[in-house]
Structures are given as C-alpha cells and as structure tokens.
Scaffold this motif. Structure first.
Motif, short mmCIF file in Angstrom:
data_model
loop_
_atom_site.label_atom_id
_atom_site.label_comp_id
_atom_site.label_asym_id
_atom_site.label_seq_id
_atom_site.Cartn_x
_atom_site.Cartn_y
_atom_site.Cartn_z
N SER A 59 0.34 34.07 34.23
CA SER A 59 0.35 32.35 34.10
C SER A 59 0.82 31.97 35.34
N SER A 60 1.05 33.00 36.24
CA SER A 60 1.95 32.54 37.73
C SER A 60 0.71 32.05 38.51
N PRO A 61 1.10 31.37 39.47
CA PRO A 61 0.05 30.65 40.53
C PRO A 61 -0.14 31.81 41.28
N LEU A 62 0.43 32.98 41.49
CA LEU A 62 0.39 34.09 42.25
C LEU A 62 -0.74 35.19 41.62
N TYR A 63 -0.98 34.89 40.54
CA TYR A 63 -1.92 36.05 39.77
C TYR A 63 -3.13 36.42 40.33
N ASN A 64 -3.76 35.54 41.08
CA ASN A 64 -4.74 36.03 41.64
C ASN A 64 -4.73 36.85 43.08
N GLU A 65 -3.43 37.24 43.31
CA GLU A 65 -3.12 37.88 44.58
C GLU A 65 -2.05 38.86 44.18
N THR A 66 -1.99 39.30 42.81
CA THR A 66 -1.08 40.28 42.58
C THR A 66 -1.48 41.34 41.67
N ALA A 67 -0.91 42.46 41.81
CA ALA A 67 -1.26 43.99 41.17
C ALA A 67 0.11 44.20 40.39
N LEU A 68 -0.34 44.41 39.24
CA LEU A 68 1.19 44.80 38.06
C LEU A 68 0.80 46.26 37.78
N ILE A 69 1.54 47.23 38.47
CA ILE A 69 1.35 48.64 38.13
C ILE A 69 2.39 49.28 37.08
N VAL A 70 1.91 49.63 36.14
CA VAL A 70 2.60 49.87 34.85
C VAL A 70 2.71 51.38 34.60
N SER A 71 3.65 51.96 34.63
CA SER A 71 3.65 53.61 34.38
C SER A 71 5.16 54.07 33.56
N TYR A 72 4.85 55.20 33.09
CA TYR A 72 5.97 56.00 32.37
C TYR A 72 6.51 56.91 33.24
N ASP A 73 7.91 57.17 33.07
CA ASP A 73 8.54 58.02 34.03
C ASP A 73 8.05 59.54 33.41
N GLU A 74 8.12 60.02 32.08
CA GLU A 74 7.70 61.13 31.76
C GLU A 74 7.63 61.32 30.14
N THR A 75 7.29 62.29 29.71
CA THR A 75 6.74 62.27 28.35
C THR A 75 7.67 62.41 27.39
N GLY A 76 9.15 62.47 27.55
CA GLY A 76 10.09 62.16 26.33
C GLY A 76 9.92 63.44 25.32
N GLY A 77 9.49 64.42 25.75
CA GLY A 77 9.26 65.51 24.76
C GLY A 77 8.05 65.49 23.87
N PHE A 78 7.26 64.29 24.03
CA PHE A 78 5.75 64.35 23.33
C PHE A 78 4.79 65.03 23.96
N GLY A 79 3.87 65.72 23.35
CA GLY A 79 2.82 66.58 23.89
C GLY A 79 1.67 65.96 24.58
N ASP A 80 0.98 66.82 25.22
CA ASP A 80 -0.29 66.03 25.76
C ASP A 80 -1.06 67.62 25.94
N HIS A 81 -2.34 67.40 25.90
CA HIS A 81 -3.17 68.67 25.88
C HIS A 81 -4.00 68.90 27.08
N VAL A 82 -3.72 68.22 28.19
CA VAL A 82 -4.47 68.38 29.64
C VAL A 82 -3.40 69.26 30.50
N PRO A 83 -3.96 70.45 31.12
CA PRO A 83 -3.08 71.19 31.66
C PRO A 83 -2.88 70.21 33.00
N PRO A 84 -1.35 70.45 33.43
CA PRO A 84 -1.00 69.70 34.61
C PRO A 84 -1.70 70.18 35.88
N VAL A 85 -2.00 69.19 36.65
CA VAL A 85 -2.78 69.62 37.90
C VAL A 85 -1.52 70.06 38.88
N ILE A 86 -1.54 71.43 38.98
CA ILE A 86 -0.30 72.10 39.69
C ILE A 86 -0.68 72.50 41.11
#
Length: 641
Positions: A322-349
């Motif tokens: 709703s900001s007048p800045l929206y058309n020039e803004t990027a909001l990058i949402v992430s999560y720091d870590e898994t919290g002990g919950f599982g994921d099936h994809v082998p990490p790219v190491i």
C-alpha cells in the motif's frame, strides 16, 4: 561416439551463446537499479517440506528425483519403534481435534549436533531417530492459508537452504556477514576474530572441547551494513525491544561498543520499533535497505504459532504493497533454519574438504563435517517483478541475499564485495537476479488470505502461544498428535495439491515439467508418444482463465536428471513413465542409450534445450519434434497433476 568436429562445433556454438548470454545478463543486471528499496525480513525455524511440501508446482512431495538410502526412498525414515520400522511424512492435523494444539507444537532440536545427525553424512535418514517423529510432520494450506496465498501471489524459491546445518545465531550471522568463520578460514583466527560460530552462544570468551576452542564471542569481523555505510547507502534495522534476541548485528563487538548516536548504534541496534517501519513505508521515506526483526511471539519459532507469524507477515506485506514505494521495492522473506523439522532434499554441499566449509566437528572432533549449506527453508520475494506465482529453482542460501545486494549496489554505482564470504559460496550460491522479471512488472496486488489480530493479554502483550501451551502442553510428555506408526500409505502421506508454477532460473532436479512455447491462441508443448516411444509436440488451445487445461496432459510431463553436480546445466530428459530421450527423438529404457542435453536459461526469453550445437524444437512437420539448427525458446512449468 561423438566426433571431434561435432564437439568443436558444439563448443563454438556454446561459446557464442554464452557470450550473447553474458551481454544480455549485463543489460539485465543494469535493470536492478529500478529497485529503490530492499526489505530483508527473516522468520524462524520452519523447513520447506514442513510448510510447502504439499504445494503444487514446487519441489515437494511429488519429487521424481528421490534419494535412496539403503534401497529405501528418503520418505521412509527409520523409527527404532516396535510399532513400525519406517515413518512417512505425515499431516500433523489429519485428526482435526489437534489443529489448535499443533499451532504451538515443538518437534525437535535445531542445534548443530542433532541436525548433523539428521543429515547423517548425506544419508538424510535421521529425522525420526536423531530428532523426533514430529519432525517428519507437515502442514497444509488449510493450516497456513496466509503463507500459501503470499507465495502464490509472487515467487517462491524451492532450492533455498539454511546456510548452516545448525541453529538460529549461526544462520543469522551468515545472513548479515557471509560467514561463521568455520575452521578459522574466513576471516581468520577464532580467538582473535570470533567463531567458529556454530551454536547460539553469547557468553564472552570461547567454548572449549579438550584443546579445541570454538564459538568465541563476541564476533569481530565486518558486516554488510558496514559496507553499506561506507558506500553511502542508507540502511536501518527495525525492531522492538522484544526482538527475541534475533538481531545478528548485536552479536558483533563493533556494534556493542559503538558510541551512542553513531551509525552502528542508531541504525543497527537501536529500538525504533516496527511501527516506524510501517509509518515510513506509508509516507515513502524508507531507507534503501531495511532489515525487519520481529518480536518473539510472532516469529513462528516453536512454540510460537505460525498463524501469529502470518499476521506479522501480512502486516509487513500490507505496509509495503500500500506504500507509494511498492512499484520500486523488493521484500525478501526467508527463514533462518528448520527448527528441527524435516526436509527431504539433500543439501547442496561443497566437495569434502573445501576450505572454509568443512572442519573437524568442534562438538564431536572424531567427525569431519560440512558447516552447510543445510536443509531447505521457506523463501519468497514480493515485488512487482516477482508477481505471478512462479518458482525459482537455483541453489541458494542466506549468502544469496548478500550476493543480490552486491549486484544491486553495483547497478547504482556503489560497488562493494563482502570479503568475508568464502569463495565456494560466492561461486556456487545463486545471486537471485534470475528470480526477477524486470521486463514485465505487474503492479496489481493479489488477494491475500486475511488473518486475525494475534491474541493479547490485559497488558497488551501477545499471548496466543502461552494460552496454547498452557492448554495443550502443561506437562511432559507433550500431548502432541499420535504418530501414525503402521497406519500410512505412500499415496496418502505424499498428497499434493493440483496445479502448476512457471519456472524461473537455471533448472535443477525435483519436479515434473512441461516444456511449452508460443504465446498466441495456440501453444505448443513436447509430448511423449507411448505407442512409438517418440518425442512429438502437441498444440493446445490457450486457456487464459484455466491454464491447468493446457498443462495437465500426462503425455507432456517430463523430468530431468542432472549429469554431474547440482550446478550442472547438462541433463538426461525422461518421460513421466521413465523412458530416456535420445537426440534422435526416440525414447529408450536405459540411461546408457540416452543423450545428454544442455538446458540454458535466458532471463528474458526462457529456456534453450541443446545437443551438440543443435536445438530441440517443434518442427514444421505436423506433430514431429527433434533437433533443429535454429533456436527455439521454451517456457517451463513445474506441474503437479
């Protein structure tokens, strides 16, 4: 056998393609300057499968490229239970009477050692035995509708990983500095500079394990905000005094010792509050770079409730859109870590022994282990250039956000390099630029599933999580949903929504794909002719109101197998029924009879599929597909039908 002349010709054509691609990339990167404001917003402790494994069009429970451990698919996690040998992923709210209690469920540990044990030297078979059975539990759209609607409005990354196979602090430190100083390599001697920062330690001095010193605190290396300050790029960290101790800048000595009124003190570790962010977004006065640190109760860190966090996400989203800045803004949402919950994809190491990545485990020195990247976590970007419910498929981690920031700064003439980031991450993790479609911004705002205001107590403090834990988990053992040992079918456990997402970025494994070209009334897609085991193409009438009608034909469904590592652009192409494609257009049962295709991505035009200097295309002869001299670009859709 491939002749030398053919290889030389292919190399020449590929060099020309790369040269043209590099020129296009440079022009494209210059468009980054259209972004005037970048907002970094990190939540807590959720794995990708835990939130989005059932979502259509992502690398979730329909993944055709499944890791096998001891001849078992990774879905089958050993249990050490007398009730069942294996546990499949399971919906935590299969029994609806647990829907409220699972909002504040604690599944397992997010610490360095339990998560490395779950990784188990690449076997990924320790989620149940080395964490808990609830670690293998997941949520659906009905449980987290706001999260789903945000993702489907913009673009999700389904190969985005935590930076460290470990807890919050190391991952957040990487988020703002590019390193945890593993093995004393970047930036150097831990006793002098701090680190290796593998746990949530905030006591001055070093932890010790025999002769090993680690987690030396405070940290003393340079952070990205200091690079911004040097370049005259405006920045600010928005946080309330209740910040869950989640502001990573506060763990660095230079911020702790900063003079009152200095840039590091006021911008980095002050408490202007989230309301200041909302107000500045509304009146168009946000700095160029913002970090948002939410309060504990809205962080989504178990036992804090996902839907309280959803309200915060929606509040931030509403402020920006709703900001007048929206058309020039990027909001990058992430999560720091898994919290002990599982994921099936082998990490790219990185390869074993890579400097700055692998070390003898400070907590278990008998083990030589990688620091990361770790398991996948939710990640999505909200901007006019990421609208449309797409999926970004490049291997990424928290370093990618720094790499993106570097690219953006370069585009506005403020070049800097986070020197603390080790070379392997810099050279292999995505810089996220391919996530953005600068040629086709979309300014309208999709409908978002509204979430009610979090519950507050008489003092005005958020208390939804405490009401939940007091009601459902007053004593140990926790009253969590019963584990469905011996009561599962693979089909039900791996249920996935029906739908699709258009793919962006360099292609990786893990999805059923439709290769489609054309933008007129008819679109053309590759298909597998089962009777003759031939590659053909089909013409589909465009359905702007129901694209599923175009993309749900099973004969159009393929998947790829990367040749080499996760960063390779070379692939085997397989039909959904498992037949391998040969360059002649025929399909064969074995990999030995297959051809290797190079799939290259152009940000503006889509994907080229190449073999020895020629291009896979839909030929002019009706229904025939094969190799051509002239390039045809394709859109790729990740489909779940």
């Amino acid at each position: 056998m491939v002749s030398f002349s053919k290889l030389a010709m292919a190399a020449s054509l590929m060099a020309s393609a790369v040269s043209a691609s590099t020129a296009a990339a440079s022009a494209y990167t210059d468009k980054l300057k259209d972004i005037k404001h970048i907002v970094f917003f990190m939540q807590e402790n959720r794995a990708f499968d835990h939130y989005f494994g059932t979502m259509a069009g992502v690398r979730g429970f329909k993944d055709p490229n499944i890791l096998l451990t001891d001849d078992k698919e990774i879905w089958y996690q050993p249990t050490a239970s007398s009730d069942a040998d294996y546990l499949l992923p399971w919906w935590l709210n299969e029994d609806p009477k647990y829907k409220e209690s699972t909002e504040c469920i604690i599944a397992g540990s997010n610490d360095w050692t339990p998560n490395h044990n779950s990784w188990n030297f690449g076997k990924i078979n320790g989620w149940v035995t080395n964490n808990t059975a609830w670690s293998w539990g997941y949520l659906k759209r009905s449980d987290i509708p706001t999260h789903f609607s945000i993702v489907e409005g913009w673009t999700i990354g389904d190969m985005y990983q935590e930076s460290v196979i470990g807890p919050t602090n190391p991952n957040r430190v990487t988020w703002v500095s590019g390193t945890i100083n593993i093995n004393g390599s970047y930036p150097g001697d831990p006793e002098v500079n701090g680190g290796p920062y593998i746990e949530n330690y905030e006591t001055p001095g070093c932890e010790t394990n025999g002769d090993i010193k680690y987690a030396c605190y405070p940290l003393k290396w340079k952070t990205v905000a200091e690079y911004l300050e040097e370049q005259g790029i405006s920045w600010f960290v928005y946080q309330d005094e209740d910040n869950f101790d989640d502001n990573p800048f506060a763990w660095f000595e230079q911020y702790q010792d900063a003079d009152s009124g200095s840039a590091l003190a006021t911008k980095g570790v002050g408490y202007a509050g989230l309301e200041a962010f909302y107000e500045q977004a509304a009146n168009g006065t946000l700095p160029q770079i913002s970090w948002i640190i939410g309060p504990a109760e809205l962080s989504e860190h178990p036992p804090y409730r996902p839907n309280d966090g959803a309200w915060l996400q929606q509040r931030v989203l509403d402020a920006i859109t709703s900001s007048p800045l929206y058309n020039e803004t990027a909001l990058i949402v992430s999560y720091d870590e898994t919290g002990g919950f599982g994921d099936h994809v082998p990490p790219v190491i990185s390869p074993n022994g890579t400097v700055g990545e692998w070390s003898y485990d400070p907590e278990h020195p008998e083990n030589f282990v990688p620091s990361g990247p770790g398991f996948r976590v939710p990640f999505y970007v909200v901007s006019p250039w990421t609208r449309g419910g797409k999926v970004f498929t490049e291997p990424s981690d928290h370093n990618s956000q720094l790499l993106f920031l570097e690219q953006w700064a370069k585009s506005i003439g403020k070049k800097f390099t986070v020197k603390e980031m080790n070379p392997w991450r810099r050279n292999h993790m995505s810089n996220l630029v391919n996530m953005f479609d600068f040629e086709h911004p979309i300014l309208d705002i999709p409908a978002i599933a509204n979430h009610s205001y979090p519950h507050i107590d008489a003092k005005g403090d958020y208390d939804g999580y405490s009401l939940c834990t007091e009601k459902y988990y007053p004593t140990l053992p926790f009253s969590r949903p019963p584990v469905p040992y011996g009561k599962q079918t693979k089909q039900a456990a791996l249920w996935t929504e029906i739908g699709h997402k258009q793919v962006r970025g360099q292609l990786t494994e893990g999805r059923f794909l439709v290769f489609q070209r054309g933008s007129g009334v008819h679109r053309y897609a590759f298909a597998f002719n089962d009777k003759h085991k031939k590659l053909i193409y089909t013409s589909k009438y465009a359905h702007p109101e129901n694209v599923d009608l175009e993309l749900s034909d099973e004969s159009q469904r393929f998947y790829v197998v990367q040749v080499g590592n996760e960063f390779s652009h070379n692939f085997y192409i397989k039909s959904a029924s498992g037949y391998y494609l040969h360059y002649s257009g025929h399909f064969y049962k074995t990999q030995e009879e297959a051809s290797i295709f190079t799939i290259a991505y152009d940000r503006q035009w889509g994907y080229l599929i190449m073999h020895e200097g020629q291009f896979l295309c839909t030929k002019t002869q009706s229904g025939v597909a094969g190799l051509c001299k002239d390039a045809q670009h394709f859109n790729i859709f990740s489909v779940s039908y």
